[in-house]
Each structure stands twice: as C-alpha cells, then as structure tokens.
Design a protein around this motif. Structure first.
Motif, PDB file in Angstrom:
ATOM      1  N   SER A  14       0.875  -1.272   0.025  1.00 20.72           N
ATOM      2  CA  SER A  14      -0.088   0.103   0.131  1.00 20.72           C
ATOM      3  C   SER A  14       0.783   1.167   0.034  1.00 20.72           C
ATOM      4  O   SER A  14       2.305   0.987  -0.162  1.00 20.72           O
ATOM      5  CB  SER A  14      -0.970   0.090   1.236  1.00 20.72           C
ATOM      6  OG  SER A  14      -0.124  -0.123   2.295  1.00 20.72           O
ATOM      7  N   LYS A  20      -7.323   3.387   4.957  1.00 18.83           N
ATOM      8  CA  LYS A  20      -7.113   3.264   6.263  1.00 18.83           C
ATOM      9  C   LYS A  20      -6.380   4.268   7.086  1.00 18.83           C
ATOM     10  O   LYS A  20      -6.855   5.244   7.999  1.00 18.83           O
ATOM     11  CB  LYS A  20      -6.701   1.834   6.796  1.00 18.83           C
ATOM     12  CG  LYS A  20      -7.533   0.965   6.739  1.00 18.83           C
ATOM     13  CD  LYS A  20      -7.019  -0.470   7.160  1.00 18.83           C
ATOM     14  CE  LYS A  20      -5.784  -1.024   6.605  1.00 18.83           C
ATOM     15  NZ  LYS A  20      -5.454  -1.954   5.670  1.00 18.83           N
ATOM     16  N   SER A  68       0.171  -0.842  10.051  1.00 22.10           N
ATOM     17  CA  SER A  68      -0.633  -1.836   9.173  1.00 22.10           C
ATOM     18  C   SER A  68       0.434  -2.772   8.417  1.00 22.10           C
ATOM     19  O   SER A  68       1.147  -2.352   7.625  1.00 22.10           O
ATOM     20  CB  SER A  68      -1.739  -1.099   8.137  1.00 22.10           C
ATOM     21  OG  SER A  68      -2.612  -2.302   7.761  1.00 22.10           O
ATOM     22  N   SER A  69       0.186  -4.214   8.840  1.00 23.14           N
ATOM     23  CA  SER A  69       1.056  -5.387   8.187  1.00 23.14           C
ATOM     24  C   SER A  69       2.164  -5.087   8.281  1.00 23.14           C
ATOM     25  O   SER A  69       2.872  -4.945   9.458  1.00 23.14           O
ATOM     26  CB  SER A  69       0.351  -5.202   6.894  1.00 23.14           C
ATOM     27  OG  SER A  69       1.064  -6.446   6.330  1.00 23.14           O
ATOM     28  N   ASP A 118      -7.704 -13.665   8.194  1.00 24.61           N
ATOM     29  CA  ASP A 118      -6.285 -13.012   7.384  1.00 24.61           C
ATOM     30  C   ASP A 118      -5.595 -14.316   6.955  1.00 24.61           C
ATOM     31  O   ASP A 118      -5.182 -15.171   7.645  1.00 24.61           O
ATOM     32  CB  ASP A 118      -5.573 -12.365   8.393  1.00 24.61           C
ATOM     33  CG  ASP A 118      -4.298 -11.352   8.242  1.00 24.61           C
ATOM     34  OD1 ASP A 118      -3.704 -11.860   7.081  1.00 24.61           O
ATOM     35  OD2 ASP A 118      -3.882 -10.473   8.660  1.00 24.61           O
ATOM     36  N   HIS A 144      -7.286  -9.867   5.879  1.00 29.96           N
ATOM     37  CA  HIS A 144      -6.006  -9.251   6.183  1.00 29.96           C
ATOM     38  C   HIS A 144      -5.953  -7.511   6.201  1.00 29.96           C
ATOM     39  O   HIS A 144      -5.328  -6.682   6.717  1.00 29.96           O
ATOM     40  CB  HIS A 144      -4.667  -9.462   5.210  1.00 29.96           C
ATOM     41  CG  HIS A 144      -3.316  -8.882   5.495  1.00 29.96           C
ATOM     42  ND1 HIS A 144      -2.789  -9.241   6.750  1.00 29.96           N
ATOM     43  CD2 HIS A 144      -2.695  -8.128   4.720  1.00 29.96           C
ATOM     44  CE1 HIS A 144      -1.666  -8.498   6.506  1.00 29.96           C
ATOM     45  NE2 HIS A 144      -1.469  -7.708   5.620  1.00 29.96           N
ATOM     46  N   ARG A 145      -6.727  -6.932   5.103  1.00 36.14           N
ATOM     47  CA  ARG A 145      -6.948  -5.644   4.761  1.00 36.14           C
ATOM     48  C   ARG A 145      -7.810  -4.859   5.762  1.00 36.14           C
ATOM     49  O   ARG A 145      -7.861  -3.729   5.625  1.00 36.14           O
ATOM     50  CB  ARG A 145      -7.269  -5.280   3.487  1.00 36.14           C
ATOM     51  CG  ARG A 145      -6.181  -5.740   2.238  1.00 36.14           C
ATOM     52  CD  ARG A 145      -6.488  -5.625   1.002  1.00 36.14           C
ATOM     53  NE  ARG A 145      -6.907  -4.201   0.588  1.00 36.14           N
ATOM     54  CZ  ARG A 145      -6.139  -3.060   0.589  1.00 36.14           C
ATOM     55  NH1 ARG A 145      -4.751  -3.478   0.364  1.00 36.14           N
ATOM     56  NH2 ARG A 145      -6.611  -1.982   0.111  1.00 36.14           N
ATOM     57  N   VAL A 147     -10.896  -4.470   5.454  1.00 38.87           N
ATOM     58  CA  VAL A 147     -11.711  -3.492   4.785  1.00 38.87           C
ATOM     59  C   VAL A 147     -13.080  -3.491   5.229  1.00 38.87           C
ATOM     60  O   VAL A 147     -14.075  -2.309   5.078  1.00 38.87           O
ATOM     61  CB  VAL A 147     -11.938  -3.683   3.209  1.00 38.87           C
ATOM     62  CG1 VAL A 147     -10.468  -3.398   2.500  1.00 38.87           C
ATOM     63  CG2 VAL A 147     -12.403  -5.018   2.855  1.00 38.87           C
TER      64      VAL A 147
END
Length: 165
Positions: A14, A20, A68-69, A118, A144-145, A147
C-alpha cells in the motif's frame, strides 16, 4: 517540543495515504493531533523501513505509532528506540519469516486489531503478540486488509487517542 503526533507506517503493498491511513489521519487531526505518514514505497525489507522511521527527527511530547501489516511490524519494532505513548497495530506482520526480532518496550496503551480470515498474517501471531504484553486485542470477522471493519477500527483508534490526552 511540539504537541501530539501520530506517525503512520503503511503496509508492503500500500502507500502512505491509503484508505485506512487517510481515515485515521482525519480522526487524529480532528482530535488535535498532527500526523505524518512516511513513504516506504520501494523498500521491501522491513529492516530498511525500520531504519527510515528511526532516522526521522522526533520532538513530539506525545507520540503514537500506528502501523498496518509490515508497517505494524515496523511500528512495534521502533518502540524500544522511540518510546511512544501509544501503539495501534492493524494485522501486524509479527513473527513471520524475514521479520526478525521481538518487539520490545511497547507501551501499555497498545491496541491490536486483526482479522480471523487473514490469509497473510495468521491470527495466532497477533494473539501471541498481545498475550505476551497483556494488551488489547480485537479479532474480527475480516481479512488481512480489514476493509469491512473501518468503523470499528476508527472507534478503537479514537478511544486510544482520547486516553492519551
């Protein structure tokens, strides 16, 4: 010293102002926090991203790291050096091959949000991270995202910022 600052760290695939981060940044600004979201595009190694974050000057009286991640891993690993007052992690990429080390000195005000579905970072990794620190962990029916969980994430983030003043 400046006032209160949130520093975001985006995920591997991303960008610094994804959905986000924009959503949470707007909330932070509305609550009186300044925001920064460094661009880690092109840096595929989490260690390189960590070094970039650690090299940035910091002078905020109150610091919150939000990732994030891969950005969650970077934010958690930066805690030992940056000593943030708060840590907000979304599907953090902890305990994965190529992501070495154990995050240290994470603040008491740490919140983890992770999806049960995830397929990138197993939920067990978030459970392990949260359990070893006794921090807040929210496991949601999402991937995972995350959303489908933006409203929930926003409420948790706002609560964290409120708790830090």
């Amino acid at each position: 010293m400046s006032g209160r600052q949130v520093v975001f760290a985006h995920g591997k695939e991303s960008g610094p102002w994804g959905t986000k981060i924009r959503y949470l940044a707007d909330m932070a600004v509305a609550a009186g926090w300044s925001v920064e979201s460094p661009d880690y595009s092109g840096l595929d190694d989490p260690g390189d991203r960590l070094e970039q974050l650690l090299a940035r000057p910091r002078d905020a009286e109150r610091l919150v790291l939000c990732g994030s991640s891969m950005g969650g891993y970077v934010s958690a690993m930066a805690c030992q050096r940056l000593q943030p007052h708060g840590l907000f992690l979304l599907a953090p990429a902890v305990y994965l091959p190529g992501y070495p080390g154990e995050p240290a000195d994470c603040p008491a005000a740490t919140v983890v949000v992770h999806g049960w579905r995830d397929d990138i970072v197993p939920p067990a990794n978030a459970i392990r991270f949260a359990e070893s620190r006794g921090c807040a962990l929210h496991l949601l029916d999402d991937g995972h995202r995350l959303v489908d969980s933006l409203d929930f994430i926003g409420r948790q983030f706002s609560e964290l910022l409120r708790s830090l003043g």
